[in-house]
Motif scaffolding. Structure first.
Motif, mmCIF file in Angstrom:
data_model
loop_
_atom_site.group_PDB
_atom_site.id
_atom_site.type_symbol
_atom_site.label_atom_id
_atom_site.label_comp_id
_atom_site.label_asym_id
_atom_site.label_seq_id
_atom_site.Cartn_x
_atom_site.Cartn_y
_atom_site.Cartn_z
ATOM 1 N N LYS A 39 29.005 7.669 17.659
ATOM 2 C CA LYS A 39 29.936 8.285 18.611
ATOM 3 C C LYS A 39 29.490 9.693 18.991
ATOM 4 C CE LYS A 39 34.036 5.624 17.454
ATOM 5 N NZ LYS A 39 35.396 5.643 16.901
ATOM 6 N N GLU A 65 26.627 9.461 21.418
ATOM 7 C CA GLU A 65 27.163 9.004 22.698
ATOM 8 C C GLU A 65 27.836 10.161 23.444
ATOM 9 O OE1 GLU A 65 30.707 6.040 23.912
ATOM 10 O OE2 GLU A 65 29.159 5.160 22.612
ATOM 11 N N ARG A 66 28.637 10.953 22.739
ATOM 12 C CA ARG A 66 29.295 12.112 23.349
ATOM 13 C C ARG A 66 28.272 13.123 23.868
ATOM 14 N NH1 ARG A 66 33.160 11.343 19.281
ATOM 15 N NH2 ARG A 66 32.056 12.715 17.850
ATOM 16 N N ALA A 80 25.201 12.579 24.834
ATOM 17 C CA ALA A 80 24.549 12.022 26.015
ATOM 18 C C ALA A 80 25.466 12.077 27.231
ATOM 19 C CB ALA A 80 24.112 10.581 25.742
ATOM 20 N N THR A 81 26.749 11.753 27.035
ATOM 21 C CA THR A 81 27.723 11.771 28.125
ATOM 22 C C THR A 81 27.881 13.168 28.717
ATOM 23 O OG1 THR A 81 28.944 9.919 27.180
ATOM 24 C CG2 THR A 81 30.136 11.305 28.730
ATOM 25 N N HIS A 82 27.867 14.187 27.880
ATOM 26 C CA HIS A 82 28.073 15.568 28.337
ATOM 27 C C HIS A 82 26.775 16.296 28.657
ATOM 28 C CE1 HIS A 82 31.938 14.739 26.233
ATOM 29 N NE2 HIS A 82 32.389 15.329 27.332
ATOM 30 N N THR A 140 21.723 3.282 18.191
ATOM 31 C CA THR A 140 22.261 4.222 19.157
ATOM 32 C C THR A 140 21.203 5.278 19.366
ATOM 33 O OG1 THR A 140 24.479 3.839 18.320
ATOM 34 C CG2 THR A 140 24.145 5.801 19.656
ATOM 35 N N PHE A 142 19.904 8.852 21.607
ATOM 36 C CA PHE A 142 20.101 9.962 22.534
ATOM 37 C C PHE A 142 18.707 10.453 22.868
ATOM 38 C CE2 PHE A 142 21.447 13.744 24.509
ATOM 39 C CZ PHE A 142 20.624 14.746 24.069
#
Length: 176
Positions: free
Chosen positions: A45, A48-49, A51-53, A3, A5
């Motif tokens: 997770k 991922e969060r 990167a999403t925000h 994973t 970022f």
């Protein structure tokens, strides 16, 4: 499972203006000095969060939230642990100090700031961290996980040394 970022560099006008540092801020399967063991996938997770925000993991000095000293441009989980790569900012006084301490070999520790989301106890009573919310990775004198260390690139060290000397000369001219 990997994973990753990655912080976009589009908002930066000058690249390679600081000290590039990298290393492992956390290693899987090894107990830290408090007995906690980070499990593979624990950061997935959270990264991922972030990167999403459009958020980032902060680079701090000794876990002090009032002392950001640079930018983590890459934070990724690989088979070994949490790998980080970033750069110290020479425009920040503490960033220059950190660079000098790294150059001298006085500082090479990395440590993470996080909140535990999910953990279990093993048969020896140690916490096994399965999911964490990662907030920051700090340069520290004494890392909680002794093996969490950084390595600096020599070319960037030389550039930062020149920049630090130029700033000191300019300051002396202004003050004198």
């Amino acid at each position: 499972m990997e994973t990753k970022f990655t912080r976009p560099l589009t908002d930066l006008t000058v690249q390679d203006d600081g000290l590039t540092i990298e290393g492992y801020a956390s290693l899987f399967g090894l107990p830290d000095q408090g007995g906690d063991i980070m499990e593979r996938g624990a950061y997935a997770k959270s990264l991922e969060r972030l990167a999403t925000h459009g958020d980032s993991v902060k680079m701090l000095w000794q876990h002090d939230p009032s002392e950001p000293i640079g930018l983590w441009e890459e934070v990724r989980e690989d088979a070994r642990g949490l790998r980080v790569k970033g750069r110290l900012l020479p425009e920040v006084a503490r960033g220059r100090e950190a660079a000098a301490l790294i150059r001298a070999g006085a500082i090479d520790g990395l440590s993470i700031g996080y909140r535990t989301v999910r953990a279990t106890k093993d048969s020896q009573g140690r916490r096994r961290l399965h999911e964490v919310e990662l907030w920051e990775v700090s340069l520290v004198t004494f890392p909680m996980l002794r093996e969490a260390r950084l390595a600096a690139k020599g070319a960037d060290l030389a550039l930062l040394h020149e920049m630090t000397a130029a700033v000191a000369q300019a300051r002396a001219r202004l003050m004198g």
